[in-house]
Design a protein around this motif. Structure first.
Motif, PDB file in Angstrom:
ATOM      1  N   UNK A   1       0.810  -1.110  -0.003  1.00  0.00           N
ATOM      2  CA  UNK A   1       0.013  -0.145  -0.020  1.00  0.00           C
ATOM      3  C   UNK A   1       0.929   1.305  -0.108  1.00  0.00           C
ATOM      4  N   UNK A   2       0.539   2.240  -0.853  1.00  0.00           N
ATOM      5  CA  UNK A   2       1.079   3.568  -0.754  1.00  0.00           C
ATOM      6  C   UNK A   2       1.504   4.211   0.438  1.00  0.00           C
TER       7      UNK A   2
ATOM      8  N   UNK B   1      -3.920   6.380  -4.887  1.00  0.00           N
ATOM      9  CA  UNK B   1      -5.158   6.980  -4.103  1.00  0.00           C
ATOM     10  C   UNK B   1      -6.656   6.654  -4.542  1.00  0.00           C
ATOM     11  N   UNK B   2      -6.625   5.892  -5.729  1.00  0.00           N
ATOM     12  CA  UNK B   2      -7.878   5.275  -5.791  1.00  0.00           C
ATOM     13  C   UNK B   2      -8.020   4.023  -5.620  1.00  0.00           C
ATOM     14  N   UNK B   3      -9.070   3.566  -4.769  1.00  0.00           N
ATOM     15  CA  UNK B   3      -9.175   2.274  -4.194  1.00  0.00           C
ATOM     16  C   UNK B   3      -9.545   1.165  -5.381  1.00  0.00           C
ATOM     17  N   UNK B   4      -8.812  -0.014  -4.949  1.00  0.00           N
ATOM     18  CA  UNK B   4      -9.217  -1.120  -5.873  1.00  0.00           C
ATOM     19  C   UNK B   4      -9.584  -2.490  -5.330  1.00  0.00           C
ATOM     20  N   UNK B   5      -9.679  -2.365  -3.807  1.00  0.00           N
ATOM     21  CA  UNK B   5     -10.110  -3.311  -3.068  1.00  0.00           C
ATOM     22  C   UNK B   5     -11.087  -2.991  -2.392  1.00  0.00           C
ATOM     23  N   UNK B   6     -12.380  -3.605  -2.175  1.00  0.00           N
ATOM     24  CA  UNK B   6     -13.362  -3.541  -1.587  1.00  0.00           C
ATOM     25  C   UNK B   6     -13.855  -4.393  -0.631  1.00  0.00           C
ATOM     26  N   UNK B   7     -13.671  -4.202   0.757  1.00  0.00           N
ATOM     27  CA  UNK B   7     -14.122  -5.394   1.734  1.00  0.00           C
ATOM     28  C   UNK B   7     -14.815  -4.983   2.803  1.00  0.00           C
ATOM     29  N   UNK B   8     -15.152  -5.640   3.790  1.00  0.00           N
ATOM     30  CA  UNK B   8     -16.287  -5.411   4.790  1.00  0.00           C
ATOM     31  C   UNK B   8     -15.835  -4.284   6.132  1.00  0.00           C
ATOM     32  N   UNK B   9     -14.410  -4.076   5.890  1.00  0.00           N
ATOM     33  CA  UNK B   9     -13.994  -2.857   6.818  1.00  0.00           C
ATOM     34  C   UNK B   9     -13.542  -1.596   6.096  1.00  0.00           C
ATOM     35  N   UNK B  10     -13.951  -1.783   4.771  1.00  0.00           N
ATOM     36  CA  UNK B  10     -13.475  -0.498   3.917  1.00  0.00           C
ATOM     37  C   UNK B  10     -12.869  -0.677   2.572  1.00  0.00           C
ATOM     38  N   UNK B  11     -11.883  -0.006   2.130  1.00  0.00           N
ATOM     39  CA  UNK B  11     -11.466  -0.003   0.810  1.00  0.00           C
ATOM     40  C   UNK B  11     -10.013   0.310   1.257  1.00  0.00           C
TER      41      UNK B  11
ATOM     42  N   UNK C   1      -5.959  -0.164  -1.544  1.00  0.00           N
ATOM     43  CA  UNK C   1      -5.247  -0.018  -2.826  1.00  0.00           C
ATOM     44  C   UNK C   1      -3.967  -0.802  -2.839  1.00  0.00           C
ATOM     45  N   UNK C   2      -4.101  -2.194  -2.928  1.00  0.00           N
ATOM     46  CA  UNK C   2      -3.347  -3.290  -3.004  1.00  0.00           C
ATOM     47  C   UNK C   2      -2.752  -3.704  -4.533  1.00  0.00           C
ATOM     48  N   UNK C   3      -3.669  -2.916  -5.315  1.00  0.00           N
ATOM     49  CA  UNK C   3      -3.265  -3.344  -7.088  1.00  0.00           C
ATOM     50  C   UNK C   3      -2.838  -1.993  -7.588  1.00  0.00           C
ATOM     51  N   UNK C   4      -1.702  -2.396  -8.296  1.00  0.00           N
ATOM     52  CA  UNK C   4      -0.997  -1.181  -8.868  1.00  0.00           C
ATOM     53  C   UNK C   4      -0.479  -1.647 -10.412  1.00  0.00           C
ATOM     54  N   UNK C   5      -0.084  -0.918 -11.428  1.00  0.00           N
ATOM     55  CA  UNK C   5       0.341  -0.939 -12.494  1.00  0.00           C
ATOM     56  C   UNK C   5       1.419  -0.216 -12.570  1.00  0.00           C
ATOM     57  N   UNK C   6       2.654  -0.953 -13.027  1.00  0.00           N
ATOM     58  CA  UNK C   6       4.090  -0.266 -13.271  1.00  0.00           C
ATOM     59  C   UNK C   6       4.176  -0.718 -14.727  1.00  0.00           C
TER      60      UNK C   6
ATOM     61  N   UNK D   1       4.433   4.592 -23.648  1.00  0.00           N
ATOM     62  CA  UNK D   1       3.437   5.688 -23.610  1.00  0.00           C
ATOM     63  C   UNK D   1       2.146   5.216 -23.389  1.00  0.00           C
ATOM     64  N   UNK D   2       1.891   5.331 -21.852  1.00  0.00           N
ATOM     65  CA  UNK D   2       0.781   4.939 -21.315  1.00  0.00           C
ATOM     66  C   UNK D   2      -0.368   6.075 -21.224  1.00  0.00           C
ATOM     67  N   UNK D   3      -1.115   6.057 -22.231  1.00  0.00           N
ATOM     68  CA  UNK D   3      -2.072   7.307 -22.599  1.00  0.00           C
ATOM     69  C   UNK D   3      -3.358   7.228 -21.602  1.00  0.00           C
ATOM     70  N   UNK D   4      -3.663   6.153 -20.936  1.00  0.00           N
ATOM     71  CA  UNK D   4      -4.616   6.540 -19.856  1.00  0.00           C
ATOM     72  C   UNK D   4      -4.417   5.266 -18.724  1.00  0.00           C
ATOM     73  N   UNK D   5      -4.567   5.297 -17.635  1.00  0.00           N
ATOM     74  CA  UNK D   5      -4.621   4.261 -16.630  1.00  0.00           C
ATOM     75  C   UNK D   5      -5.773   4.365 -15.749  1.00  0.00           C
ATOM     76  N   UNK D   6      -6.642   3.715 -15.675  1.00  0.00           N
ATOM     77  CA  UNK D   6      -7.934   3.786 -14.828  1.00  0.00           C
ATOM     78  C   UNK D   6      -8.468   2.774 -14.150  1.00  0.00           C
ATOM     79  N   UNK D   7      -8.996   2.870 -12.953  1.00  0.00           N
ATOM     80  CA  UNK D   7      -9.683   1.879 -12.064  1.00  0.00           C
ATOM     81  C   UNK D   7     -11.148   1.554 -12.745  1.00  0.00           C
ATOM     82  N   UNK D   8     -11.321   0.408 -13.197  1.00  0.00           N
ATOM     83  CA  UNK D   8     -12.544  -0.181 -13.820  1.00  0.00           C
ATOM     84  C   UNK D   8     -13.878  -0.612 -12.577  1.00  0.00           C
ATOM     85  N   UNK D   9     -14.674  -0.873 -13.302  1.00  0.00           N
ATOM     86  CA  UNK D   9     -15.901  -1.363 -12.343  1.00  0.00           C
ATOM     87  C   UNK D   9     -15.583  -2.722 -11.836  1.00  0.00           C
ATOM     88  N   UNK D  10     -16.049  -2.936 -10.621  1.00  0.00           N
ATOM     89  CA  UNK D  10     -15.936  -4.225 -10.162  1.00  0.00           C
ATOM     90  C   UNK D  10     -17.156  -5.133  -9.768  1.00  0.00           C
ATOM     91  N   UNK D  11     -17.157  -5.719 -11.019  1.00  0.00           N
ATOM     92  CA  UNK D  11     -18.437  -6.398 -11.358  1.00  0.00           C
ATOM     93  C   UNK D  11     -18.407  -7.969 -11.031  1.00  0.00           C
TER      94      UNK D  11
END
Length: 181
Positions: A50-51, A75-85, A87-92, A98-108
């Motif tokens: 975690x950052x 700073x954008x949460x990627x993991x949603x659990x019973x005690x909160x949220x 960000x254990x997931x990262x992209x390096x 040239x990474x034109x965009x990097x965003x967090x998607x829906x957790x379906x």
């Protein structure tokens, strides 16, 4: 898991929260050394660091020494659990990418939201392993029959339906070849 796509090596990772940082760094170092394309590498996944904590900072310094920088927003949460949220997931990714965009998607489908990155890579790649073979004119009836045999029992995707319709509709366009004298 590591996959080479064109001139880019993509490494997907999962590390248990209890794994020591030295083990994570050793594993990532090994994965990087085995990548076919050292100048274009993407490492992404559930790193379980975690950052803001010292392990994450040390991990980020290690990847920086390998030419990779953090491209996802910690700073954008990627993991949603019973005690909160969290960000254990990262992209390096390599700084050369040239990474034109990097965003967090829906957790379906999971308690983790996917990290989705878009990048432009260089066109350099190994030659395609197959040779082009010129077969002459295509017989649409035989082609359609071959497609039917291959896809028998499989629910066709939209492109297969469109392709088959194109072959079927092209029958009237073809004219017989004139005989040479």
């Amino acid at each position: 898991i590591a996959v080479d796509v064109g001139s880019t090596s993509i490494v997907g990772v999962y590390y248990q929260p209890t794994l020591e940082l030295d083990d994570i760094i050793s594993d990532i170092s090994s994965a990087i050394s085995k990548c076919a394309h050292q100048d274009e590498i993407i490492i992404c996944g559930d790193i379980n660091l975690h950052s803001g904590n010292s392990d994450f900072e040390e991990f980020q310094e290690f990847l920086d020494s390998c030419g990779l920088s953090l491209r996802s927003n910690p700073e954008i949460p990627t993991y949603f659990h019973h005690t909160g949220v969290s960000t254990p997931d990262h992209l390096f990714a390599s700084r050369s990418l040239d990474i034109s965009s990097c965003k967090v998607g829906r957790r379906d489908w999971s308690d983790h939201a996917p990290i989705m990155g878009t990048c432009r890579t260089s066109r350099k790649s190994d030659p395609f392993p197959f040779k082009k073979t010129i077969l002459g004119r295509v017989n649409p009836q035989k082609l359609e029959a071959a497609i039917d045999r291959i896809t028998d029992g499989i629910e066709p995707s939209e492109w297969v339906k469109q392709f088959t319709a194109s072959v079927h509709n092209s029958r009237g366009i073809m004219r017989p070849r004139k005989q040479k004298k």
